[in-house]
Scaffold this motif. Structure first.
Motif, PDB file in Angstrom:
ATOM      1  N   LEU A   3      -0.065  -6.630  -9.938  1.00  0.00           N
ATOM      2  CA  LEU A   3      -1.589  -6.503  -9.716  1.00  0.00           C
ATOM      3  C   LEU A   3      -2.239  -7.475 -10.486  1.00  0.00           C
ATOM      4  O   LEU A   3      -1.859  -7.499 -11.735  1.00  0.00           O
ATOM      5  CB  LEU A   3      -2.156  -5.098  -9.880  1.00  0.00           C
ATOM      6  N   LEU A   4      -3.117  -7.993  -9.635  1.00  0.00           N
ATOM      7  CA  LEU A   4      -4.212  -9.061 -10.413  1.00  0.00           C
ATOM      8  C   LEU A   4      -5.659  -8.455 -10.075  1.00  0.00           C
ATOM      9  O   LEU A   4      -5.843  -7.587  -9.175  1.00  0.00           O
ATOM     10  CB  LEU A   4      -4.043 -10.389  -9.693  1.00  0.00           C
ATOM     11  N   LEU A   5      -6.594  -8.870 -10.777  1.00  0.00           N
ATOM     12  CA  LEU A   5      -7.964  -8.446 -10.900  1.00  0.00           C
ATOM     13  C   LEU A   5      -8.396  -8.556  -9.161  1.00  0.00           C
ATOM     14  O   LEU A   5      -9.058  -7.697  -8.724  1.00  0.00           O
ATOM     15  CB  LEU A   5      -8.889  -9.157 -11.683  1.00  0.00           C
ATOM     16  N   GLY A   6      -8.102  -9.715  -8.387  1.00  0.00           N
ATOM     17  CA  GLY A   6      -8.481  -9.890  -7.246  1.00  0.00           C
ATOM     18  C   GLY A   6      -7.817  -9.037  -6.103  1.00  0.00           C
ATOM     19  O   GLY A   6      -8.179  -9.172  -5.170  1.00  0.00           O
ATOM     20  N   ASP A   7      -7.168  -8.301  -6.654  1.00  0.00           N
ATOM     21  CA  ASP A   7      -6.362  -7.434  -5.565  1.00  0.00           C
ATOM     22  C   ASP A   7      -7.352  -6.150  -5.587  1.00  0.00           C
ATOM     23  O   ASP A   7      -7.128  -5.210  -4.660  1.00  0.00           O
ATOM     24  CB  ASP A   7      -4.990  -6.919  -6.013  1.00  0.00           C
ATOM     25  N   SER A   8      -8.316  -6.102  -6.256  1.00  0.00           N
ATOM     26  CA  SER A   8      -9.510  -5.045  -6.101  1.00  0.00           C
ATOM     27  C   SER A   8      -9.927  -5.203  -4.850  1.00  0.00           C
ATOM     28  O   SER A   8     -10.747  -6.100  -4.500  1.00  0.00           O
ATOM     29  CB  SER A   8     -10.428  -5.177  -7.349  1.00  0.00           C
ATOM     30  N   ALA A   9      -9.995  -3.870  -4.011  1.00  0.00           N
ATOM     31  CA  ALA A   9     -10.512  -3.976  -2.606  1.00  0.00           C
ATOM     32  C   ALA A   9     -10.172  -2.512  -1.978  1.00  0.00           C
ATOM     33  O   ALA A   9      -9.876  -1.631  -2.514  1.00  0.00           O
ATOM     34  CB  ALA A   9      -9.678  -5.098  -1.940  1.00  0.00           C
ATOM     35  N   LEU A  10     -10.803  -2.859  -0.793  1.00  0.00           N
ATOM     36  CA  LEU A  10     -10.778  -1.547  -0.032  1.00  0.00           C
ATOM     37  C   LEU A  10      -9.605  -1.714   1.008  1.00  0.00           C
ATOM     38  O   LEU A  10      -9.594  -2.745   1.591  1.00  0.00           O
ATOM     39  CB  LEU A  10     -11.685  -0.992   0.837  1.00  0.00           C
ATOM     40  N   TYR A  11      -8.353  -1.070   0.990  1.00  0.00           N
ATOM     41  CA  TYR A  11      -7.168  -1.319   1.713  1.00  0.00           C
ATOM     42  C   TYR A  11      -7.334  -0.281   2.998  1.00  0.00           C
ATOM     43  O   TYR A  11      -7.380   0.942   2.939  1.00  0.00           O
ATOM     44  CB  TYR A  11      -6.164  -1.235   1.026  1.00  0.00           C
ATOM     45  N   LEU A  12      -7.556  -0.805   4.193  1.00  0.00           N
ATOM     46  CA  LEU A  12      -7.576  -0.093   5.540  1.00  0.00           C
ATOM     47  C   LEU A  12      -6.009  -0.268   6.117  1.00  0.00           C
ATOM     48  O   LEU A  12      -5.587  -1.343   6.466  1.00  0.00           O
ATOM     49  CB  LEU A  12      -8.747  -0.625   6.306  1.00  0.00           C
ATOM     50  N   CYS A  13      -6.031   0.872   6.686  1.00  0.00           N
ATOM     51  CA  CYS A  13      -4.823   0.973   7.658  1.00  0.00           C
ATOM     52  C   CYS A  13      -5.201   1.465   9.152  1.00  0.00           C
ATOM     53  O   CYS A  13      -6.361   2.110   9.256  1.00  0.00           O
ATOM     54  CB  CYS A  13      -3.944   2.446   7.228  1.00  0.00           C
ATOM     55  N   ALA A  14      -4.902   0.779  10.024  1.00  0.00           N
ATOM     56  CA  ALA A  14      -5.145   1.094  11.487  1.00  0.00           C
ATOM     57  C   ALA A  14      -3.699   1.361  12.111  1.00  0.00           C
ATOM     58  O   ALA A  14      -2.775   0.774  12.118  1.00  0.00           O
ATOM     59  CB  ALA A  14      -5.816  -0.205  12.186  1.00  0.00           C
ATOM     60  N   SER A  15      -4.061   2.187  13.358  1.00  0.00           N
ATOM     61  CA  SER A  15      -2.960   2.387  14.215  1.00  0.00           C
ATOM     62  C   SER A  15      -3.332   2.261  15.628  1.00  0.00           C
ATOM     63  O   SER A  15      -4.482   2.273  16.009  1.00  0.00           O
ATOM     64  CB  SER A  15      -2.287   4.019  13.998  1.00  0.00           C
ATOM     65  N   SER A  16      -2.565   1.846  16.414  1.00  0.00           N
ATOM     66  CA  SER A  16      -2.755   1.669  17.803  1.00  0.00           C
ATOM     67  C   SER A  16      -1.426   2.187  18.472  1.00  0.00           C
ATOM     68  O   SER A  16      -0.386   2.063  18.132  1.00  0.00           O
ATOM     69  CB  SER A  16      -3.079   0.118  18.148  1.00  0.00           C
TER      70      SER A  16
END
Lengths: 119, 119
Positions: free
Chosen positions: B81-94
Motif C-alpha cells: 500500500l501507498l499513501l495514494g491508495d487512500s480512497a473510497l473503493y466502490l463495488c458495483a454489480s450488474s
C-alpha cells in the motif's frame, strides 16, 4: 479513449426551481450508453437516468430529464422542482457499447458536479 | 432484496501493508466491477469480472488484483500500500456483460463502498 467532462464543479439552486447540469463526452464509438448518477453525502451511488445513444428521444424519469445532443456529444441533466433531497454530487458516466449489441460494461465517469439545493 | 454489500466499511492501514476488500453482488447478478474514488474525483474503473473471469482492467498497477468466486462475490486485493491508495473503493454489480448486456441488463448497482486510509 473516451473522456467525460463536467465543467461545473459546484452549483446551487433554490428549492422548487429548475437546474441544469452539463456534461460533454468524447468518443469515436457509435454505440454507447450515457448515465447520470447521484451520490448523496451518505455516499451510496444511485442511478438517476440513462440514455442509449441509438435512441433519439431524450430520457425522462419523473423530475429528471436529459438533453442528449449526439452530434455535439453533449448530455445535460435537468432537474425540475428541485427538492432538498436532491443535494448531492452528480456524476455523468459513459459506457462503451459493442458493435452488435450489448456493452463493454465499465463506466467512465466525469469529475462530478456538487449540487446544493437551498430552502 | 438486499443491495450490493461491501466489507469492511472503513479500514486503516500503513504503507507497505496488504488489504483485502470484499463485495457481495445483488442476488442474480453475475458481473462485479471495482472502482476507486479519490476524494473530490469521479470513480475510476479498476476491474470487471463476469462468470468468474476478468473481463476488463483499468489503468492500475499490478499491486491491484481481484477475483470472483463461484457465488459471484468478489475480492479486491491491494499489495504494498501507498499513501495514494487512500480512497473510497466502490463495488458495483450488474446482471450481465457483453453481448447480452443491453438495455437494463448493463445497469450497475453500487455498494456503499469501503473507505481505505493509508498512513
Amino acid at each position: 479513449a473516451q473522456t467525460v467532462t463536467q465543467s461545473q464543479p459546484e452549483m446551487s439552486v433554490q428549492e422548487a426551481e429548475t437546474v441544469t447540469l452539463s456534461c460533454t463526452y468524447d468518443t469515436s464509438e457509435n454505440n454507447y450508453y450515457l448515465f447520470w448518477y447521484k451520490q448523496p453525502p451518505s455516499r451510496q451511488m444511485i442511478l438517476v437516468i440513462r440514455q442509449e445513444a441509438y435512441k433519439q428521444q431524450n430520457a425522462t424519469e419523473n423530475r429528471f430529464s436529459v438533453n442528449f445532443q449526439k452530434a455535439a456529444k453533449s448530455f445535460s441533466l435537468k432537474i425540475s422542482d428541485s427538492q432538498l433531497g436532491d443535494t448531492a454530487m452528480y456524476f455523468c458516466a459513459f459506457m462503451k457499447g459493442l458493435n452488435y449489441g450489448g456493452s463493454q460494461g465499465n463506466l467512465i465517469f466525469g469529475k462530478g458536479t456538487k449540487l446544493s439545493v437551498k430552502p | 432484496d438486499a443491495g450490493v454489500t461491501q466489507s469492511p466499511t472503513h479500514l486503516i492501514k500503513t504503507r507497505g501493508q496488504h488489504v483485502t476488500l470484499r463485495c457481495s453482488p445483488i442476488s442474480g447478478h453475475k458481473s462485479v466491477s471495482w472502482y476507486q474514488q479519490v476524494l473530490g474525483q469521479g470513480p475510476q474503473f479498476i476491474f470487471q469480472y463476469y462468470e468468474k473471469e476478468e473481463r476488463g482492467r483499468g489503468n492500475f498497477p499490478d499491486r491491484f488484483s481481484a477475483r470472483q468466486f463461484p457465488n459471484y462475490s468478489s475480492e479486491l486485493n491491494v499489495n504494498a500500500l501507498l499513501l495514494g491508495d487512500s480512497a473510497l473503493y466502490l463495488c458495483a454489480s450488474s446482471l450481465k456483460f457483453g453481448w447480452y448486456a443491453d438495455g437494463p441488463y448493463n445497469e450497475q448497482f453500487f455498494g456503499p463502498g469501503t473507505r481505505l486510509t493509508v498512513l
